[in-house]
Design a protein around this motif. Structure first.
Motif, PDB file in Angstrom:
ATOM      1  N   GLN A  91     -28.270   4.320  36.013  1.00 55.29           N
ATOM      2  CA  GLN A  91     -29.689   4.218  36.330  1.00 55.29           C
ATOM      3  C   GLN A  91     -30.181   2.778  36.424  1.00 55.29           C
ATOM      4  O   GLN A  91     -31.368   2.532  36.658  1.00 55.29           O
TER       5      GLN A  91
ATOM      6  N   LEU B  57     -30.907  10.214  35.309  1.00 55.83           N
ATOM      7  CA  LEU B  57     -29.619   9.519  35.292  1.00 55.83           C
ATOM      8  C   LEU B  57     -29.295   9.006  33.890  1.00 55.83           C
ATOM      9  O   LEU B  57     -28.138   9.017  33.467  1.00 55.83           O
ATOM     10  N   SER B  58     -30.318   8.545  33.173  1.00 52.25           N
ATOM     11  CA  SER B  58     -30.071   8.026  31.819  1.00 52.25           C
ATOM     12  C   SER B  58     -29.566   9.130  30.899  1.00 52.25           C
ATOM     13  O   SER B  58     -28.731   8.892  30.031  1.00 52.25           O
TER      14      SER B  58
ATOM     15  N   TYR C  47     -34.684   7.958  37.364  1.00 48.84           N
ATOM     16  CA  TYR C  47     -34.309   6.985  36.334  1.00 48.84           C
ATOM     17  C   TYR C  47     -34.061   7.687  34.995  1.00 48.84           C
ATOM     18  O   TYR C  47     -33.052   7.453  34.320  1.00 48.84           O
ATOM     19  N   ARG C  48     -34.981   8.577  34.623  1.00 44.88           N
ATOM     20  CA  ARG C  48     -34.832   9.314  33.365  1.00 44.88           C
ATOM     21  C   ARG C  48     -33.632  10.267  33.422  1.00 44.88           C
ATOM     22  O   ARG C  48     -32.839  10.358  32.490  1.00 44.88           O
TER      23      ARG C  48
ATOM     24  N   ASP D 182     -25.839   9.655  31.877  1.00 45.42           N
ATOM     25  CA  ASP D 182     -24.935   8.512  31.724  1.00 45.42           C
ATOM     26  C   ASP D 182     -23.717   8.936  30.892  1.00 45.42           C
ATOM     27  O   ASP D 182     -23.857   9.596  29.850  1.00 45.42           O
TER      28      ASP D 182
END
Length: 589
Positions: free
Chosen positions: A142, A560-561, A557-558, A564
């Motif tokens: 991200q 993908l985090s 963004y959230r 991870d």
């Protein structure tokens, strides 16, 4: 630099700005229509725990990101889950709290903590992505979207506007370090544009062309374009061919609608938050035309790995440092477009950049003064609200490395500052001292936690004694007016009590998760005088204003985090670390 309170925090006279909040006022905050309704007909809400979430809108009291059903270890979408429960912590009291405090409390302050934003130049040549199996922060799928995620967090705070429990207008935001990822000037420019408002184009090097590892062809990293069958694709990561172009698109931050204050973190002061910037052979690579992908010598690679492991564990690895200084081999690299904006900034330049801004609200400097710039000191005081003073510490060590400490001059300044705002305190051997000072409450902010302040290396050119976290923690415990030590660094939600046999010497150590790694949260803290001999800190976590599922980059963004490969779900913390009431005995009780 101490801001004297307008009203001593402990007084209970009519000069207080707000009247006690009764049950009727509290229910208005919950969004209940009270017009013409007699108080006797209202639901009983005497126990404070039952008053939690009176206006949960936009907070994790209302909803929180959770994964959709699926097998652990495979890519999963996020959805809205039930809000975190609210808990009451009475650990600091020698007696049970009074349920009636919900009717008598007075809000003193309300503020937001950001921490570990890690605004990141993901195309920088001075990153060690190839070490991400050793330290997950070296590469995150991200990481191209840190500015988009930060905009959504700022939008959340602007929309929230008030503390969810008391309804008091938010006084300020304090961002507790690692505001940038690799202390580059361009990252600092983006960070200031985010916080103050402005346009951001999160791209360096060649205009419109991504030159980071995500287009480099290595199966070691996620390639959102799908051109490589990498290890992330094997874990179910989607193909998003427009992602990197979107990441480089100019976008705008509204800036915060309330004053904000800035604290140093190790990533704001060293290479990747780990290695000293005075390693000239690495410093030169920031603005060079070669992307470093490892040493050709396996011995040198192992030395760098050992250096990073040692730094992450709190050590200094001086032996590896000496070996690495002569081990750079140019064979593992590829050519990129150089960019002078990647030049690393110094602490003085960081401070002057803050002073040079014209903020939308608040004073220039965001806590820093010209004296800080001249002396290159990153610590100061500021008024959060009348009677409540913030103390910003600089826990980084200019010698570099991940862990922190305080220099002796800063330690003495901290002690003197606390004495100036305390009519009573305990000396080093536990004797109660009384003074003529006017009382104020203190909230202390730093990047590092007490447990991560064990780097006692002397700074370059400075033989000053350093103080470890346990020493600072004990110093704060001598002053009953200290309510909390608020910090970040570990990317984990944790709240612990600094205990003592004397109740008024206890305070809360509050650590908040980052906004780069899941759960990507910030924390609202409301300071309340319960008017019964106790105080409360009301903690509420918030997430960015982004749908849990959607096409927006902040939502992605959230998501993908969470997915991870190195994500740690434990960073969410337990219930006692999240939405909680933290009770304290008021000084003198």
């Amino acid at each position: 630099m101490l801001h004297a309170p307008r009203t001593p925090a402990r007084r209970r006279d009519s000069s207080l700005a707000l009247p006690p909040l009764g049950r009727r006022t509290l229910l208005v905050g919950a969004g209940l229509a009270l017009g013409g309704t007699a108080a006797s007909t209202l639901p009983a809400q005497r126990a404070f725990a039952e008053d939690a979430g009176l206006d949960p809108t936009g907070t994790t009291l209302e909803a929180v990101a959770v994964p959709e059903a699926g097998e652990s270890g495979t890519y999963r979408r996020l959805t809205a889950g039930p809000g975190y429960a609210f808990e009451v912590r009475e650990d600091a009291l020698d007696h049970a709290a009074q349920a009636s405090r919900a009717d008598t409390r007075v809000p003193l302050a309300s503020f937001v903590q950001f921490t570990d934003l890690h605004v990141l130049d993901a195309q920088s040549p001075m990153r060690f992505e190839f070490l991400h199996d050793i330290t997950g922060s070296a590469f995150r799928p991200q990481e191209s979207l840190t500015t988009q995620g930060a905009v959504a967090l700022i939008e959340r705070v602007n929309e929230l506007r008030r503390g969810p429990h008391t309804g008091r207008d938010l006084d300020c935001v304090v961002t507790t370090g690692d505001n940038t990822d690799n202390h580059e000037h361009v990252e600092l420019d983006w960070f200031l544009a985010l916080m103050n408002g402005g346009e951001i184009t999160a791209n360096t090097g060649a205009g419109g062309t991504w030159e980071g590892v995500q287009t480099g062809g290595s199966t070691h990293y996620w390639h959102p374009g799908g051109e490589v069958e990498d290890r992330y694709a094997e874990a179910g990561f989607p193909q998003l061919p427009e992602l990197l172009a979107g990441a480089m698109t100019t976008h705008t931050s509204p800036g915060l609608d309330i004053p904000w204050f800035s604290v140093f973190g190790n990533h704001d002061d060293s290479i990747s938050g780990t290695l000293p910037t005075d390693w000239d052979f690495l410093r030169e690579m920031y603005t060079g035309s070669w992307k470093f992908t490892g040493f050709a010598s396996e011995t040198a690679n192992r030395q760098l790995e050992a250096q990073v492991r040692t730094a992450e564990a709190g050590g200094t690895g001086e032996a590896q440092r000496q070996a690495l200084s002569s081990s750079l081999d140019p064979e593992r690299k590829y050519e990129i477009t150089p960019d002078e904006r990647r030049e690393p900034f110094t602490p003085e330049e960081y401070i002057r950049a803050h002073l040079g801004q014209t903020p939308r609200v608040g004073a220039p400097g965001h806590g820093f003064t010209e004296e800080n710039a001249v002396e290159s000191t990153g610590y100061y005081t500021f008024e959060i609200a009348p009677g409540v003073v913030g103390i910003a510490l600089d826990s980084t060590n200019r010698a570099g490395f991940t862990q922190g400490s305080l220099g002796h001059a800063q330690y003495r300044w901290l002690e003197e500052t606390l004495e100036e705002g305390s009519s009573r305190y305990y000396d080093g051997i536990g004797r109660l001292q009384r003074t003529q000072s006017e009382d104020t409450y203190f909230v202390v902010f730093s990047h590092h936690t007490p447990d991560t302040m064990n780097n006692l290396l002397l700074e370059p050119g400075n033989g000053e004694l350093r103080h470890a976290g346990w020493d600072v923690e004990n110093l704060l415990g001598r002053f009953p007016n200290v309510l909390a030590w608020v910090n970040g660094h570990t990317h984990t939600n944790t709240i612990a009590l600094h205990g003592d046999d004397v109740a008024e010497r206890r305070y809360w150590k509050i650590t908040t998760a980052s906004h780069v790694d899941f759960p990507q949260q910030a924390r609202v803290l409301e300071v309340v005088d319960n008017r019964d001999g106790t105080l409360s800190l009301l903690s509420t976590l918030i997430e960015a204003k982004a749908p849990y599922q959607g096409e927006g980059l902040a939502s992605l963004y959230r998501e993908l985090s969470f997915n991870d490969l190195h994500a740690e779900r434990a960073q969410e913390g337990e219930g006692r670390d999240r939405n909680v009431e933290l009770l304290l005995a008021a000084p003198g009780h």
